[in-house]
Design a protein around this motif. Structure first.
Motif, PDB file in Angstrom:
ATOM      1  N   VAL A 146      21.529  10.412  -2.173  1.00 58.39           N
ATOM      2  CA  VAL A 146      21.556  10.924  -0.834  1.00 58.39           C
ATOM      3  C   VAL A 146      21.001   9.536   0.121  1.00 58.39           C
ATOM      4  N   TYR A 147      20.369   8.717  -0.283  1.00 62.03           N
ATOM      5  CA  TYR A 147      19.976   7.396   0.270  1.00 62.03           C
ATOM      6  C   TYR A 147      19.668   6.321  -0.529  1.00 62.03           C
ATOM      7  N   VAL A 148      19.701   4.946   0.010  1.00 63.10           N
ATOM      8  CA  VAL A 148      19.313   3.844  -0.672  1.00 63.10           C
ATOM      9  C   VAL A 148      17.699   3.515  -0.151  1.00 63.10           C
ATOM     10  N   THR A 149      16.678   3.068  -0.865  1.00 67.77           N
ATOM     11  CA  THR A 149      15.640   2.653  -0.612  1.00 67.77           C
ATOM     12  C   THR A 149      15.760   1.474   0.299  1.00 67.77           C
ATOM     13  N   SER A 150      15.129   1.656   1.546  1.00 67.39           N
ATOM     14  CA  SER A 150      15.073   0.484   2.590  1.00 67.39           C
ATOM     15  C   SER A 150      13.739   0.165   3.087  1.00 67.39           C
ATOM     16  N   PHE A 151      12.894   1.061   3.672  1.00 72.55           N
ATOM     17  CA  PHE A 151      11.566   0.582   4.175  1.00 72.55           C
ATOM     18  C   PHE A 151      10.568   1.476   4.062  1.00 72.55           C
ATOM     19  N   GLY A 152       9.719   1.271   3.719  1.00 72.26           N
ATOM     20  CA  GLY A 152       8.296   2.145   3.392  1.00 72.26           C
ATOM     21  C   GLY A 152       7.358   2.134   4.581  1.00 72.26           C
ATOM     22  N   TRP A 153       7.002   3.376   4.763  1.00 72.53           N
ATOM     23  CA  TRP A 153       5.993   3.381   6.076  1.00 72.53           C
ATOM     24  C   TRP A 153       4.670   3.795   5.295  1.00 72.53           C
ATOM     25  N   ALA A 154       3.819   2.683   4.963  1.00 76.30           N
ATOM     26  CA  ALA A 154       2.536   2.665   4.667  1.00 76.30           C
ATOM     27  C   ALA A 154       1.508   1.941   5.386  1.00 76.30           C
ATOM     28  N   LYS A 155       0.863   2.307   6.291  1.00 80.30           N
ATOM     29  CA  LYS A 155      -0.074   1.744   7.435  1.00 80.30           C
ATOM     30  C   LYS A 155      -1.066   0.776   6.663  1.00 80.30           C
ATOM     31  N   ASN A 156      -1.385   1.093   5.640  1.00 82.44           N
ATOM     32  CA  ASN A 156      -2.445   0.348   5.012  1.00 82.44           C
ATOM     33  C   ASN A 156      -1.868  -0.653   3.741  1.00 82.44           C
ATOM     34  N   GLY A 157      -0.773  -0.626   3.395  1.00 85.61           N
ATOM     35  CA  GLY A 157      -0.284  -1.462   2.805  1.00 85.61           C
ATOM     36  C   GLY A 157      -0.297  -1.227   1.269  1.00 85.61           C
ATOM     37  N   ASN A 158      -0.537   0.061   0.855  1.00 84.52           N
ATOM     38  CA  ASN A 158      -1.004   0.722  -0.388  1.00 84.52           C
ATOM     39  C   ASN A 158      -0.208   1.371  -1.069  1.00 84.52           C
ATOM     40  N   CYS A 159       1.170   1.540  -0.561  1.00 85.19           N
ATOM     41  CA  CYS A 159       2.248   2.242  -0.808  1.00 85.19           C
ATOM     42  C   CYS A 159       2.028   3.872  -0.978  1.00 85.19           C
ATOM     43  N   VAL A 160       1.478   4.160   0.046  1.00 86.89           N
ATOM     44  CA  VAL A 160       0.773   5.641   0.061  1.00 86.89           C
ATOM     45  C   VAL A 160       1.208   6.175   1.590  1.00 86.89           C
ATOM     46  N   GLY A 161       1.685   7.506   1.805  1.00 87.19           N
ATOM     47  CA  GLY A 161       2.152   7.869   3.129  1.00 87.19           C
ATOM     48  C   GLY A 161       3.450   8.417   3.102  1.00 87.19           C
TER      49      GLY A 161
END
Length: 281
Positions: free
Chosen positions: A241-256
């Motif tokens: 359904v999608y390819v991983t493109s960009f993450g939205w993690a304001k604190n840079g810890n890969c959460v959100g």
């Protein structure tokens, strides 16, 4: 004898320059997705970078646009200088058995004939309209035991309702997170469950080109540094359904939350139709 200094230099480059995302709070793939592989590549003279991709035809691997081309110093898009692909669950398997990196690549990786980004991919210059999708054309056929990844019909995600939005699985190589106990970089193929949150957002771009998915341990999966281009499958199917493109993690810890490029929208579908028409046999 293996060149340890060369290996150290390789790891310094590979680990210090994370390209994008991988699976968090998941579990080892354990052979479930042999159609998902990893890329190592050099882009504009810099590398190696790492990404993930999925075979959608015997010589065609689907991945992200930024995994196959990047802007040079003058802003002109340039395809990768070189690209290698493999499907081992451990990305670094066998590296210590060869005297040089090139010998390792020659023996245990698959060379590629070319890489093709979406013609509108411009290295995020038109963000949030990214067109972040591309393909790798392998130099030899690959026939995964679980079959090829499949492309959904146009508007597939928009038509989902209720519980169907809860059953997706992301697959990728790399870092399991940046917070302990997940702060490690195994460079192994992992899988993790994610949930569709919405297809319309100010970060989704025109027409909802990037879908918003969960990225937290409460759901069971997400994405983090050192992988992009990896697939998210619908339920227990090969439907990407999608390819991983960009993450939205304001604190840079890969959460959100994550925003990733959809395969069920017209720009992606017309691009893939063109590629498969030329290289899909």
């Amino acid at each position: 004898m293996f060149n340890r200094l060369l290996f150290a230099a390789f790891l310094a480059c590979f680990l210090a320059v994370p390209k994008a995302n991988a699976i968090t709070w998941g579990e080892p793939d354990d052979g479930e997705h042999p159609n998902v592989g990893t890329l190592l590549f050099v882009q504009n003279g810099v590398g190696f970078f790492s990404c993930t991709g999925t075979m959608i035809a015997p010589r065609v691997m689907l991945t992200a646009g930024h995994c196959v081309a990047g802007a040079d110093e003058s802003g002109v898009m340039q395809p990768n200088d070189l690209t290698y692909v493999r499907f081992d669950e451990e990305g670094l398997a066998g590296i210590g058995d060869y005297p040089t990196l090139q010998a390792w690549f020659d023996a245990e990786w698959i060379a590629t004939d070319m890489v093709i980004p979406h013609p509108m991919w411009s290295d995020y210059s038109e963000f949030p309209d990214t067109y972040d999708i591309g393909v790798v054309i392998l130099s030899e056929d690959v026939f995964p035991a679980n079959g090829f990844g499949e492309i959904p019909e146009e508007g597939f995600l928009d038509g989902l309702k209720g519980r169907d939005k809860n059953f997706f699985q992301s697959v990728g190589y790399g870092r399991q997170g940046t917070l302990k106990p997940f702060a490690m970089n195994d460079y192994e193929r992992y899988k993790g469950d994610v949930r569709l949150l919405e297809t319309t957002s100010y970060l989704s771009g025109k027409g909802g080109s990037s879908a918003k998915f969960s990225n937290n341990p409460g759901i069971g999966g997400g994405t983090c540094f050192v992988d992009s281009g990896g697939p998210t499958f619908f339920k227990e199917t090969n439907l990407i359904v999608y390819v991983t493109s960009f993450g939205w993690a304001k604190n840079g810890n890969c959460v959100g939350n994550d925003f990733n490029y959809r395969t069920d929208i017209p720009p992606a579908q017309s691009f893939l139709d063109m590629v498969l028409g030329l290289y899909g046999d």
